[in-house]
Each structure stands twice: as C-alpha cells, then as structure tokens.
Design a protein around this motif. Structure first.
Motif, PDB file in Angstrom:
ATOM      1  N   ALA A   6      49.510  29.951  48.954  1.00 32.85           N
ATOM      2  CA  ALA A   6      48.493  29.508  49.913  1.00 32.85           C
ATOM      3  C   ALA A   6      48.095  30.648  50.847  1.00 32.85           C
ATOM      4  O   ALA A   6      46.908  30.850  51.141  1.00 32.85           O
ATOM      5  CB  ALA A   6      49.014  28.318  50.713  1.00 32.85           C
ATOM      6  N   LYS A   7      49.077  31.418  51.307  1.00 30.15           N
ATOM      7  CA  LYS A   7      48.782  32.543  52.187  1.00 30.15           C
ATOM      8  C   LYS A   7      47.983  33.619  51.456  1.00 30.15           C
ATOM      9  O   LYS A   7      47.105  34.271  52.041  1.00 30.15           O
ATOM     10  CB  LYS A   7      50.083  33.133  52.735  1.00 30.15           C
ATOM     11  CG  LYS A   7      50.819  32.220  53.713  1.00 30.15           C
ATOM     12  CD  LYS A   7      49.984  31.948  54.955  1.00 30.15           C
ATOM     13  CE  LYS A   7      50.739  31.071  55.945  1.00 30.15           C
ATOM     14  NZ  LYS A   7      49.896  30.725  57.131  1.00 30.15           N
ATOM     15  N   LEU A   8      48.275  33.811  50.171  1.00 33.11           N
ATOM     16  CA  LEU A   8      47.520  34.796  49.394  1.00 33.11           C
ATOM     17  C   LEU A   8      46.058  34.390  49.270  1.00 33.11           C
ATOM     18  O   LEU A   8      45.152  35.220  49.406  1.00 33.11           O
ATOM     19  CB  LEU A   8      48.148  34.962  48.005  1.00 33.11           C
ATOM     20  CG  LEU A   8      49.437  35.779  47.929  1.00 33.11           C
ATOM     21  CD1 LEU A   8      50.011  35.741  46.520  1.00 33.11           C
ATOM     22  CD2 LEU A   8      49.182  37.227  48.363  1.00 33.11           C
ATOM     23  N   ILE A   9      45.824  33.099  48.997  1.00 30.30           N
ATOM     24  CA  ILE A   9      44.446  32.609  48.908  1.00 30.30           C
ATOM     25  C   ILE A   9      43.719  32.828  50.228  1.00 30.30           C
ATOM     26  O   ILE A   9      42.573  33.301  50.267  1.00 30.30           O
ATOM     27  CB  ILE A   9      44.426  31.122  48.515  1.00 30.30           C
ATOM     28  CG1 ILE A   9      44.857  30.952  47.062  1.00 30.30           C
ATOM     29  CG2 ILE A   9      43.034  30.525  48.712  1.00 30.30           C
ATOM     30  CD1 ILE A   9      44.918  29.510  46.611  1.00 30.30           C
ATOM     31  N   GLN A  10      44.380  32.512  51.325  1.00 29.13           N
ATOM     32  CA  GLN A  10      43.758  32.691  52.632  1.00 29.13           C
ATOM     33  C   GLN A  10      43.505  34.167  52.930  1.00 29.13           C
ATOM     34  O   GLN A  10      42.467  34.526  53.493  1.00 29.13           O
ATOM     35  CB  GLN A  10      44.637  32.068  53.712  1.00 29.13           C
ATOM     36  CG  GLN A  10      44.666  30.543  53.668  1.00 29.13           C
ATOM     37  CD  GLN A  10      45.567  29.944  54.723  1.00 29.13           C
ATOM     38  OE1 GLN A  10      46.683  30.407  54.944  1.00 29.13           O
ATOM     39  NE2 GLN A  10      45.096  28.898  55.386  1.00 29.13           N
ATOM     40  N   SER A  11      44.440  35.028  52.537  1.00 29.87           N
ATOM     41  CA  SER A  11      44.276  36.463  52.790  1.00 29.87           C
ATOM     42  C   SER A  11      43.105  37.029  52.001  1.00 29.87           C
ATOM     43  O   SER A  11      42.252  37.753  52.545  1.00 29.87           O
ATOM     44  CB  SER A  11      45.563  37.210  52.424  1.00 29.87           C
ATOM     45  OG  SER A  11      46.649  36.762  53.205  1.00 29.87           O
ATOM     46  N   PHE A  12      43.031  36.690  50.702  1.00 27.17           N
ATOM     47  CA  PHE A  12      41.925  37.178  49.885  1.00 27.17           C
ATOM     48  C   PHE A  12      40.595  36.597  50.352  1.00 27.17           C
ATOM     49  O   PHE A  12      39.557  37.268  50.294  1.00 27.17           O
ATOM     50  CB  PHE A  12      42.170  36.846  48.415  1.00 27.17           C
ATOM     51  CG  PHE A  12      43.158  37.752  47.736  1.00 27.17           C
ATOM     52  CD1 PHE A  12      42.916  39.111  47.636  1.00 27.17           C
ATOM     53  CD2 PHE A  12      44.337  37.254  47.213  1.00 27.17           C
ATOM     54  CE1 PHE A  12      43.824  39.959  47.017  1.00 27.17           C
ATOM     55  CE2 PHE A  12      45.253  38.083  46.589  1.00 27.17           C
ATOM     56  CZ  PHE A  12      44.997  39.444  46.492  1.00 27.17           C
ATOM     57  N   SER A  13      40.614  35.353  50.805  1.00 30.87           N
ATOM     58  CA  SER A  13      39.390  34.738  51.315  1.00 30.87           C
ATOM     59  C   SER A  13      38.913  35.460  52.568  1.00 30.87           C
ATOM     60  O   SER A  13      37.712  35.689  52.747  1.00 30.87           O
ATOM     61  CB  SER A  13      39.619  33.254  51.619  1.00 30.87           C
ATOM     62  OG  SER A  13      39.939  32.540  50.449  1.00 30.87           O
ATOM     63  N   PHE A  14      39.843  35.823  53.431  1.00 29.17           N
ATOM     64  CA  PHE A  14      39.479  36.543  54.654  1.00 29.17           C
ATOM     65  C   PHE A  14      38.862  37.900  54.320  1.00 29.17           C
ATOM     66  O   PHE A  14      37.851  38.302  54.908  1.00 29.17           O
ATOM     67  CB  PHE A  14      40.715  36.719  55.533  1.00 29.17           C
ATOM     68  CG  PHE A  14      40.435  37.399  56.846  1.00 29.17           C
ATOM     69  CD1 PHE A  14      39.769  36.724  57.860  1.00 29.17           C
ATOM     70  CD2 PHE A  14      40.823  38.711  57.060  1.00 29.17           C
ATOM     71  CE1 PHE A  14      39.495  37.350  59.073  1.00 29.17           C
ATOM     72  CE2 PHE A  14      40.558  39.341  58.265  1.00 29.17           C
ATOM     73  CZ  PHE A  14      39.896  38.659  59.273  1.00 29.17           C
ATOM     74  N   ILE A  15      39.450  38.591  53.342  1.00 33.27           N
ATOM     75  CA  ILE A  15      38.892  39.882  52.914  1.00 33.27           C
ATOM     76  C   ILE A  15      37.495  39.690  52.329  1.00 33.27           C
ATOM     77  O   ILE A  15      36.569  40.468  52.601  1.00 33.27           O
ATOM     78  CB  ILE A  15      39.826  40.550  51.887  1.00 33.27           C
ATOM     79  CG1 ILE A  15      41.157  40.925  52.544  1.00 33.27           C
ATOM     80  CG2 ILE A  15      39.169  41.789  51.279  1.00 33.27           C
ATOM     81  CD1 ILE A  15      42.210  41.405  51.572  1.00 33.27           C
ATOM     82  N   ALA A  16      37.332  38.628  51.526  1.00 35.04           N
ATOM     83  CA  ALA A  16      36.026  38.356  50.919  1.00 35.04           C
ATOM     84  C   ALA A  16      34.980  38.028  51.979  1.00 35.04           C
ATOM     85  O   ALA A  16      33.809  38.401  51.843  1.00 35.04           O
ATOM     86  CB  ALA A  16      36.146  37.205  49.921  1.00 35.04           C
ATOM     87  N   ILE A  17      35.382  37.331  53.035  1.00 34.04           N
ATOM     88  CA  ILE A  17      34.449  37.013  54.122  1.00 34.04           C
ATOM     89  C   ILE A  17      33.956  38.292  54.782  1.00 34.04           C
ATOM     90  O   ILE A  17      32.749  38.481  55.002  1.00 34.04           O
ATOM     91  CB  ILE A  17      35.123  36.087  55.149  1.00 34.04           C
ATOM     92  CG1 ILE A  17      35.301  34.688  54.556  1.00 34.04           C
ATOM     93  CG2 ILE A  17      34.298  36.000  56.430  1.00 34.04           C
ATOM     94  CD1 ILE A  17      36.150  33.771  55.407  1.00 34.04           C
ATOM     95  N   LEU A  18      34.868  39.196  55.086  1.00 31.32           N
ATOM     96  CA  LEU A  18      34.476  40.464  55.703  1.00 31.32           C
ATOM     97  C   LEU A  18      33.562  41.268  54.773  1.00 31.32           C
ATOM     98  O   LEU A  18      32.573  41.867  55.221  1.00 31.32           O
ATOM     99  CB  LEU A  18      35.726  41.283  56.048  1.00 31.32           C
ATOM    100  CG  LEU A  18      36.660  40.689  57.109  1.00 31.32           C
ATOM    101  CD1 LEU A  18      37.865  41.601  57.319  1.00 31.32           C
ATOM    102  CD2 LEU A  18      35.921  40.479  58.424  1.00 31.32           C
ATOM    103  N   THR A  19      33.887  41.260  53.489  1.00 31.63           N
ATOM    104  CA  THR A  19      33.071  41.999  52.521  1.00 31.63           C
ATOM    105  C   THR A  19      31.664  41.425  52.433  1.00 31.63           C
ATOM    106  O   THR A  19      30.674  42.169  52.392  1.00 31.63           O
ATOM    107  CB  THR A  19      33.742  41.954  51.136  1.00 31.63           C
ATOM    108  OG1 THR A  19      35.070  42.471  51.231  1.00 31.63           O
ATOM    109  CG2 THR A  19      32.955  42.785  50.133  1.00 31.63           C
ATOM    110  N   ASN A  20      31.560  40.097  52.409  1.00 36.30           N
ATOM    111  CA  ASN A  20      30.242  39.465  52.326  1.00 36.30           C
ATOM    112  C   ASN A  20      29.421  39.700  53.590  1.00 36.30           C
ATOM    113  O   ASN A  20      28.198  39.875  53.521  1.00 36.30           O
ATOM    114  CB  ASN A  20      30.396  37.965  52.071  1.00 36.30           C
ATOM    115  CG  ASN A  20      30.634  37.644  50.609  1.00 36.30           C
ATOM    116  OD1 ASN A  20      29.843  37.996  49.750  1.00 36.30           O
ATOM    117  ND2 ASN A  20      31.737  36.979  50.318  1.00 36.30           N
ATOM    118  N   ILE A  21      30.075  39.693  54.741  1.00 34.04           N
ATOM    119  CA  ILE A  21      29.359  39.983  55.991  1.00 34.04           C
ATOM    120  C   ILE A  21      28.816  41.407  55.967  1.00 34.04           C
ATOM    121  O   ILE A  21      27.657  41.662  56.338  1.00 34.04           O
ATOM    122  CB  ILE A  21      30.287  39.764  57.201  1.00 34.04           C
ATOM    123  CG1 ILE A  21      30.594  38.271  57.373  1.00 34.04           C
ATOM    124  CG2 ILE A  21      29.650  40.317  58.471  1.00 34.04           C
ATOM    125  CD1 ILE A  21      31.613  37.979  58.455  1.00 34.04           C
TER     126      ILE A  21
END
Length: 256
Positions: A6-21
């Motif tokens: 679960a933490k890995l999913i959240q971590s990768f999602s956070f990175i993806a959010i920054l990348t998309n921004i």
C-alpha cells in the motif's frame, strides 16, 4: 495486500502526481504554436492522468481476480467510508476509460495530420463538441458500470469472504467492493451466470477493445502512408518505429 504494498502504491502515485504537474506546466508554458490543437490533447491526457494518480493516492485500490470475480476495493485509510468510496471508485474508473479515449484521439489526430486532413475538422469548433460528447458518454458508461456493480457484490459477499480475508486481511462486511462478479449462488449452492452482471461487465471490455482496435487501425494507416511517401528509407523506418512504439506503449496496462 500488506502495508508495504500500500505504501509503495502511494509513493509511486505521489511521484506520478509531481511528474504530471511538471508535464502540464511544460505543455502550457513551453509547447510551440506549431503543435496546434495537439498540445491540448496532450494536456487533457496529462490532466486525466493527474486525476487518476491522485485517486490512486487516496484510494489505494486493490485488484483481485478470483474465479468468476474481478473486483476492486480500497485498502487505504478511507475504506471505512463506503458510500463516499463508491463515488470515488466509480470516478477512478471513469478516468481510466477517459485515458483510453484520449489515446484514441491522439492517434486519430496523428492520422489526420499525416494521412487524411479532413479528420482534423473534428478537432476544431464547432465539431469538437461531438468529440467531447463521445468522451463524456464513454466516461459515463465506465462510471455507471462500476457504480451499479456494488449492489450485486453486496448481495454476494459470501462468495468473496474467505478470499478477501486471505489476501488482504479485511472482513467483507462494510467493505466497499466494485467490479464484476458474473455469477450468483442459487438455492442448490450452484454457481449460475447472472445476466445483468455479464452485460455490465461486457461494456467496459468492449470499450477498451474498441479503443485498441482504433489505435492499431490508425497506426496501420499511418504506416501505409509512410511507405507510399517519397521519404528516404531511413526516415520511413524511424517514423514507423516511433509510431509502433507509441502504439505498443498505449496498449500497456496503466500504472500508478
């Protein structure tokens, strides 16, 4: 799913959010005017991806395939709010369908730019309204399919009780689940196909397959146009490789 996953999913999602921004900023501030309306397609794809990864961060969705079931349920902290999660999960799936739709539009735009420029009329006013209407219809179908699927799963939770406890450690009582469960258990304890669930499950699959077919079709037509052009063999090969790579990447499963 354990706490680590679960933490890995959240971590990768956070990175993806920054990348998309960052990508959205670059598209808005650095894209050339020569790109025309194509930059708006890329921006739309980026914004939908931003929504998708933001929901991944909040929901922490878990996907489970078990016998005749293909279900999703949240394993994040908000799983104790099933009514809210029903809307959030349905919106998550609507975003997934929108990603596929925008990918088709990107391939259609490339096809229109290189092969049939009449198609580009649908990317300008007023005909862009028809395209937006199709996109809204596509997203609405995805939303409603998974929104309605909850009620069938609520009635058949015994089918998944042991499975969910085994893989996630959560009791199914009070746990929101959406997805496809194609069967019901009759009075004799037999699994029989449940037609409404089969129909609902078929709709998103049909939309995805249609999107893939269209992307392959546009890529094939572009390839034919390149072969018939007066470009050098090396230029043709490089262009063909680029389009094939774009098509292959689009067919890959979406990642948070």
């Amino acid at each position: 799913m354990g706490a680590l996953e679960a933490k890995l999913i959240q971590s990768f999602s956070f990175i993806a959010i920054l990348t998309n921004i960052l990508l959205a900023y670059l598209i808005i501030s650095r894209s050339r005017k020569e790109m025309g309306n194509y930059r708006y397609l890329i921006l739309a794809f980026t914004l939908v991806g931003l929504h998708f990864t933001l929901l991944n961060l909040i929901l922490v969705p878990f996907v489970d395939i078990y016998k005749h079931a293909f279900v999703f349920y949240p394993v994040g902290e908000l799983r104790e709010w099933p009514n809210l999660m029903q809307y959030a999960f349905s919106y998550w799936h609507a975003n997934y369908g929108s990603v596929a739709f925008i990918l088709v539009l990107q391939f259609a735009y490339r096809y229109g730019s290189l092969v049939n420029q009449k198609l580009l009329r649908y990317f300008c006013l007023p005909k862009i309204g028809y395209v937006l209407g199709l996109g809204l219809l596509n997203a609405s179908i995805w939303f409603m399919v998974f929104f309605l699927s909850r009620y069938h799963l609520e009635d058949q939770k015994e089918y998944l009780r042991d499975r969910v406890m085994e893989v996630s450690g959560f009791p199914v009582d009070g746990l929101l689940m959406v997805g496809n469960l194609y069967v019901v258990i009759n009075d004799r304890g037999e699994e029989v196909y449940y037609l409404p669930a089969v129909i609902l499950g078929f709709l998103p699959v049909a939309l995805l397959i249609s999107a893939l077919i269209l992307m392959v079709y546009f890529t094939y037509k572009i390839q034919r146009a390149l072969n018939a052009s007066a470009m050098s063999v090396r230029t043709k090969k490089n262009a063909a490789r680029t389009f094939c790579r774009a098509c292959y990447t689009s067919l890959l499963p979406s990642r948070p």
